[in-house]
Write a protein that holds these residues in place. Structure first.
Motif, PDB file in Angstrom:
ATOM      1  N   ALA A  14      23.207   9.792  10.796  1.00  0.00           N
ATOM      2  CA  ALA A  14      22.120   8.993  11.350  1.00  0.00           C
ATOM      3  C   ALA A  14      20.946   9.848  11.824  1.00  0.00           C
ATOM      4  O   ALA A  14      19.777   9.503  11.570  1.00  0.00           O
ATOM      5  CB  ALA A  14      22.643   8.108  12.483  1.00  0.00           C
ATOM      6  N   PRO A  15      21.189  10.994  12.516  1.00  0.00           N
ATOM      7  CA  PRO A  15      20.045  11.828  12.921  1.00  0.00           C
ATOM      8  C   PRO A  15      19.242  12.351  11.727  1.00  0.00           C
ATOM      9  O   PRO A  15      18.008  12.416  11.782  1.00  0.00           O
ATOM     10  CB  PRO A  15      20.709  12.979  13.693  1.00  0.00           C
ATOM     11  N   GLU A  58      17.095   9.508  10.329  1.00  0.00           N
ATOM     12  CA  GLU A  58      15.912   9.275  11.149  1.00  0.00           C
ATOM     13  C   GLU A  58      14.877  10.372  10.930  1.00  0.00           C
ATOM     14  O   GLU A  58      13.669  10.110  10.904  1.00  0.00           O
ATOM     15  CB  GLU A  58      16.301   9.194  12.625  1.00  0.00           C
ATOM     16  N   ARG A  59      15.342  11.633  10.738  1.00  0.00           N
ATOM     17  CA  ARG A  59      14.414  12.728  10.482  1.00  0.00           C
ATOM     18  C   ARG A  59      13.655  12.517   9.169  1.00  0.00           C
ATOM     19  O   ARG A  59      12.451  12.773   9.087  1.00  0.00           O
ATOM     20  CB  ARG A  59      15.200  14.046  10.444  1.00  0.00           C
ATOM     21  N   ARG A  98      13.062   9.542   7.721  1.00  0.00           N
ATOM     22  CA  ARG A  98      12.126   8.418   7.898  1.00  0.00           C
ATOM     23  C   ARG A  98      10.891   8.869   8.681  1.00  0.00           C
ATOM     24  O   ARG A  98       9.773   8.453   8.367  1.00  0.00           O
ATOM     25  CB  ARG A  98      12.832   7.263   8.611  1.00  0.00           C
ATOM     26  N   GLN A  99      11.114   9.705   9.697  1.00  0.00           N
ATOM     27  CA  GLN A  99       9.989  10.196  10.488  1.00  0.00           C
ATOM     28  C   GLN A  99       9.056  11.054   9.639  1.00  0.00           C
ATOM     29  O   GLN A  99       7.829  10.932   9.706  1.00  0.00           O
ATOM     30  CB  GLN A  99      10.516  11.005  11.682  1.00  0.00           C
TER      31      GLN A  99
END
Length: 337
Positions: free
Chosen positions: A38-39, A42-43, A45-46
């Protein structure tokens, strides 16, 4: 992002996030769960947000064998009604990553040329009005996932049908006029061989026929103001009891009926009540404003697109006709004594 590049790539996203291009593909394709943490997701997507990255949908669709494109086949755009249908369909399509190509049948109704070299290769599905059903043959639209609008649910070529409750709309018109005391009716019917117009005639005859002492005459006209003027003027001048109520299949026909009535010296609604069906902008532009049945064109288009999405996903589309309602304005009144 490399200097001079006009569009960020998945490689740029991968470099910015410190991951492989495969990981970027998994995350942005929403297939990362169980394969990427998950981290990390998110990285990615960011990084994509900061770079302004957008996937190349054309290339993705070619790989998947889908174009995420739907064809909306309608009669010629002679009123704003089908523009509203398009607006509603396109809104829902956009929410699901689809585009809608609007294709008005060039002759209004009847056959049409294939707008693509092969509609089957270029489209994921078709939404079509029964008024333009003949156009489906030329584009082989009946061999694609198909949703029919304003079509007989028991004889439609589509995998699903979406209808407005036109029968109830005609019932509301008939009951309104009967309650006002009208007994002699003229039906100005659209000269279009379509299910939606056939059921209007059938329902009107059935409702009026339940009341003793009523008469109903029918005359047909093309859906144009001039065509309606000519047909209505001839019918209103015919021998026999003169109708006190003129029921029109369409607001444009009603506008022509207004002109016919005035041409032969009749006042609306003092001598002749007139009703329409659609509630176009025209209904409040004419004087007196028109009593008519409001059809929600945008909701019609939304429901059509929802039904096609359900067909494409193997689900059962929402059932039930879309409600309509009578808007009473100044064109109807009790018959003259």
């Amino acid at each position: 992002m490399p200097r001079g590049s006009t569009r960020p790539t998945s490689r740029d996203v991968a470099q910015a996030a410190g991951v492989s291009q495969a990981a970027v593909s998994l995350v942005l394709g929403d297939k990362w769960r169980g394969r990427v943490s998950a981290p990390v997701a998110e990285r990615v997507r960011q990084a994509a947000r900061e770079l302004g990255y957008r996937p190349n949908l054309a290339a993705r669709n070619l790989r998947l064998g889908h174009t995420r494109t739907v064809l909306l086949v309608v009669p010629a755009l002679t009123t704003e009604f089908f523009a509203g249908v398009y607006t509603g369909a396109a809104r829902i399509a956009a929410d699901h990553g689809f585009g809608v190509v609007l294709y008005p049948s060039p002759e209004g109704v009847g056959p049409a040329k294939d707008p693509f070299h092969s509609a089957q290769a270029a489209l994921d599905g078709v939404i079509a009005s029964s008024m333009a059903a003949d156009a489906l043959t030329a584009i082989h639209g009946d061999q694609l996932p198909l949703v029919m609008l304003d079509s007989d649910p028991h004889g439609s070529p589509g995998a699903a049908t979406v209808n407005l409750d036109i029968t109830d709309g005609v019932r509301q018109v008939a009951e309104h006029l009967l309650d006002l005391g009208h007994r002699h009716f003229l039906h100005l019917a659209a000269d279009v061989p379509s299910w939606t117009f056939r059921i209007r005639a059938e329902e009107l005859a059935a409702r009026i026929g339940t009341v003793p002492g009523t008469t109903l005459r029918t005359t047909h006209a093309p859906i144009s103001i001039e065509g309606a003027l000519t047909a209505a003027a001839t019918a209103l001048a015919a021998p026999g009891p003169r109708p006190t109520a003129l029921v029109c299949d369409d607001d444009k026909l009603a506008a022509g009926a207004y002109k016919a009535a005035r041409r032969i010296g009749l006042r609306v609604p003092d001598d002749l009540s007139v009703t329409g069906l659609d509630d176009l902008a025209l209904a409040t532009a004419i004087d007196p404003e028109l009593t008519t049945v409001r059809l929600d064109a945008e909701l019609f288009g939304e429901r059509g697109m929802h039904a096609l999405l359900a067909v494409l996903e193997g689900r059962t589309p929402e059932q039930g006709d879309i409600p309509v309602h009578l808007v009473i304005r100044g064109s109807t009144a009790p018959p003259p004594h």
